[in-house]
Design an enzyme around this catalytic site. Structure first.
Site, short mmCIF file in Angstrom:
data_model
loop_
_atom_site.label_atom_id
_atom_site.label_comp_id
_atom_site.label_asym_id
_atom_site.label_seq_id
_atom_site.Cartn_x
_atom_site.Cartn_y
_atom_site.Cartn_z
N LYS A 22 -1.00 -3.42 4.82
CA LYS A 22 0.34 -3.06 5.29
C LYS A 22 0.38 -1.62 5.79
O LYS A 22 0.85 -1.34 6.90
CB LYS A 22 1.37 -3.23 4.15
CG LYS A 22 2.72 -2.62 4.47
CD LYS A 22 3.71 -2.77 3.33
CE LYS A 22 3.79 -1.64 2.37
NZ LYS A 22 4.57 -0.46 2.78
N ASN A 23 -0.08 -0.69 4.95
CA ASN A 23 0.12 0.72 5.30
C ASN A 23 -0.80 1.19 6.43
O ASN A 23 -0.56 2.25 7.00
CB ASN A 23 0.01 1.60 4.05
CG ASN A 23 1.23 1.41 3.15
OD1 ASN A 23 2.25 0.85 3.57
ND2 ASN A 23 1.13 1.85 1.91
N CYS A 117 11.34 2.39 0.15
CA CYS A 117 11.62 2.31 -1.29
C CYS A 117 12.17 3.64 -1.80
O CYS A 117 11.82 4.70 -1.29
CB CYS A 117 10.34 1.98 -2.06
SG CYS A 117 9.63 0.38 -1.66
N ARG A 122 12.26 11.78 -0.74
CA ARG A 122 11.05 11.49 0.04
C ARG A 122 11.10 12.36 1.30
O ARG A 122 11.34 11.86 2.41
CB ARG A 122 10.95 10.00 0.38
CG ARG A 122 10.77 9.13 -0.84
CD ARG A 122 10.47 7.67 -0.50
NE ARG A 122 9.14 7.47 0.05
CZ ARG A 122 8.62 6.28 0.35
NH1 ARG A 122 9.32 5.19 0.13
NH2 ARG A 122 7.41 6.17 0.85
N ASP A 125 9.02 17.13 5.30
CA ASP A 125 8.84 18.51 5.77
C ASP A 125 7.42 18.79 6.24
O ASP A 125 7.21 19.59 7.15
CB ASP A 125 9.25 19.49 4.66
CG ASP A 125 8.46 19.25 3.38
OD1 ASP A 125 8.57 18.16 2.80
OD2 ASP A 125 7.69 20.15 2.99
N ASP A 307 0.68 3.18 -5.66
CA ASP A 307 1.22 1.87 -5.29
C ASP A 307 0.72 0.74 -6.19
O ASP A 307 1.10 -0.42 -6.03
CB ASP A 307 0.89 1.56 -3.82
CG ASP A 307 1.61 2.51 -2.88
OD1 ASP A 307 2.58 3.16 -3.32
OD2 ASP A 307 1.19 2.62 -1.70
#
Ligand code: EPU
Length: 430
Positions: A22-23, A117, A122, A125, A307
């Site tokens: 997925k990522n 999520c 989150r 920057d 994760d």
């Protein structure tokens, strides 16, 4: 309302095939925006986050064609630099990759702040620090992040990340592939999907060195052209099924994986008394005896992945003795603990530390998936628990796990999708 209903307490036996990561997919698909030509991307996971990011590309004018279940052709040759639609972008964390990709391609981007999520704050920057160092002006107004490169093209430079960030590393890489000159990312993330994005871009003609180490050098090129690429297997999906076999017991062959990517997970399961046998592109996980306690701290790769933190917590709940779990990446990733307590787990949380007293046996309960990996952990707990577990809010799980019900049923789990019409009606009235 759609739920998963699990009758637990049955060991798992058989084989599970792992889908594409997925990522990696949610960064590689936006990376196609940089390419002048057709990218054929294989091993795409069929999950809702991927559907969303493909829809966003189509909204921007990309030609997306499905070749087969796991392969798409993406042609961004005629794309326009439009505003990224807010209602789609806010539903997914990875929409931030559109900033880097659009800056790289057009020297400007207008993208809403990302969703995803909820683990506390989150920030992005470090992404912005990189874009600014490369000559972009970035500000937020009207609910959008507006970024524009001076003279219309990003300028290579040295960027030191104050925090090891997967998203910032990949986003800066996207904005640098077509930049003028060399970009050096120091203190870069080393996750397998960082390497996968670099490999994809290099296949399309980019010049990226060092991905997988903490210094990545990107020499900007004038043009990327199309090609073929196959996404790596999903480390976290594989780890989730390894944890499921450890929790429920039995013997599961987790196939189509890169065992090297799983070593951080394998090491912890071995400490807990689970047998893990590495094969060329599979791992065999067997658990027949009791589980032993251990301590786990999540860290950037090659550390134990954040994760996998809720999933390993599910296994530790069943171990003999007291385990200490330390979350080293996110501020607030223990929101699922109350759900575990409904199943009889004994967990105390203090800030980033969770102390888990193994209870040997969990019992089925009604729980909800607070986020993607917490939802996966509820499934694992439900598979191991005595009795029936009902999991609601499963849309979180389906964001990141392809066919989880079919895959688990294939190894003997008693898990079904149940649609409750009364609650559906109530939801419509509400
Ligand atoms: N951080 C900052 N500033 C930034 C960026 C990150 O302070 O500009 C901090 C974060 O607050 C966090 C740490 O740095 O404490 C690491 O964040 P990172 O940027 O690495 O996370 P991300 O890119 O937003 C990706 C995955 C997450 C995964 C993390 C860590 C995607 C789309 N998401 O998020 O995956 O937890 O890396 O590995 O790739 C999931 O798949 O369930 C998931 C949440």
């Amino acid at each position: 309302m759609t739920k998963y209903v699990i009758h637990g307490g049955k060991p798992l036996y058989g084989e599970i095939n792992i889908s594409g990561a997925k990522n990696a997919a949610v960064a590689i698909i936006p990376a196609a925006l940089l390419v002048d030509g057709v990218c054929r991307i294989e091993n795409i996971p069929q999950i809702s986050d991927v559907t969303l990011i493909l829809n966003i590309l189509q909204e921007l004018g990309a030609d997306v064609r499905t070749v087969n279940r796991t392969t798409v052709d993406i042609d961004c040759s005629h794309i326009r630099n439009g505003r990224v639609p807010e209602e789609l972008a806010r539903r997914i964390r990875a929409s931030y990759y559109l900033i880097g990709a659009l800056l790289g391609r057009f020297g400007q981007a207008q993208v809403p702040p990302p969703g995803g999520c909820d683990f506390g704050g989150r920030p992005i920057d470090q992404h912005i620090k990189g874009f600014v160092a490369m000559g972009a002006q970035v500000d937020v107004h009207g609910g959008y992040i507006h970024a524009a490169a001076k003279n219309g093209r990003m300028q290579g430079t040295q960027v030191y990340l104050d925090i090891v960030s997967v998203g910032a590393t990949m986003n800066i890489m996207l904005s640098a592939a077509l930049a003028k000159g060399m970009t050096v990312i120091e203190n870069a993330a080393k996750e397998p999907h960082v390497v996968d994005l670099a490999n994809f871009l290099n296949c399309m003609g980019a010049d990226i060195m060092g991905a997988g180490t903490d210094v990545i050098k990107i020499r900007g090129v004038d043009r990327l052209t199309g090609g073929f690429y196959s996404i790596i297997p999903d480390q976290i999906e594989a780890g989730t099924y390894m944890a499921a076999a450890a929790a429920a017991g039995g013997e599961v062959l987790v196939k189509n994986v890169i065992p090297k990517h799983l070593e951080c997970i394998t090491a912890k399961l071995l400490e807990m008394g689970v047998e893990v046998e590495e094969q060329d592109d599979a791992v065999l996980v067997r658990r027949t005896g009791p589980l032993s306690r251990t301590n786990v701290k999540t860290l950037p790769y090659p550390g134990f992945p954040t994760d996998m933190q809720p999933q390993i917590a599910a296994v530790l709940c069943l171990a003999e003795g007291t385990s200490v779990l330390t979350e080293g990446v996110w501020d607030n990733r223990y929101r699922y603990v109350d759900e575990f307590r409904r199943m009889g787990a004994q967990i105390q949380v203090d800030g980033k530390i969770a102390v888990i007293e193994g209870v040997g046996r969990l019992t089925g309960a009604r729980v909800h998936a607070c986020d993607l990996r917490a939802g996966a952990a509820m499934v694992i707990a439900g598979l191991a628990a005595q009795g029936t577990t009902e999991i609601s809010c499963i849309h979180h799980i389906e964001r990141g796990y392809e066919d989880i019900v079919r895959k688990l049923s294939g190894v003997g789990a008693d898990i079904r999708v149940v649609i409750t019409p009364e609650e559906d009606k109530q939801a419509k009235i509400g």
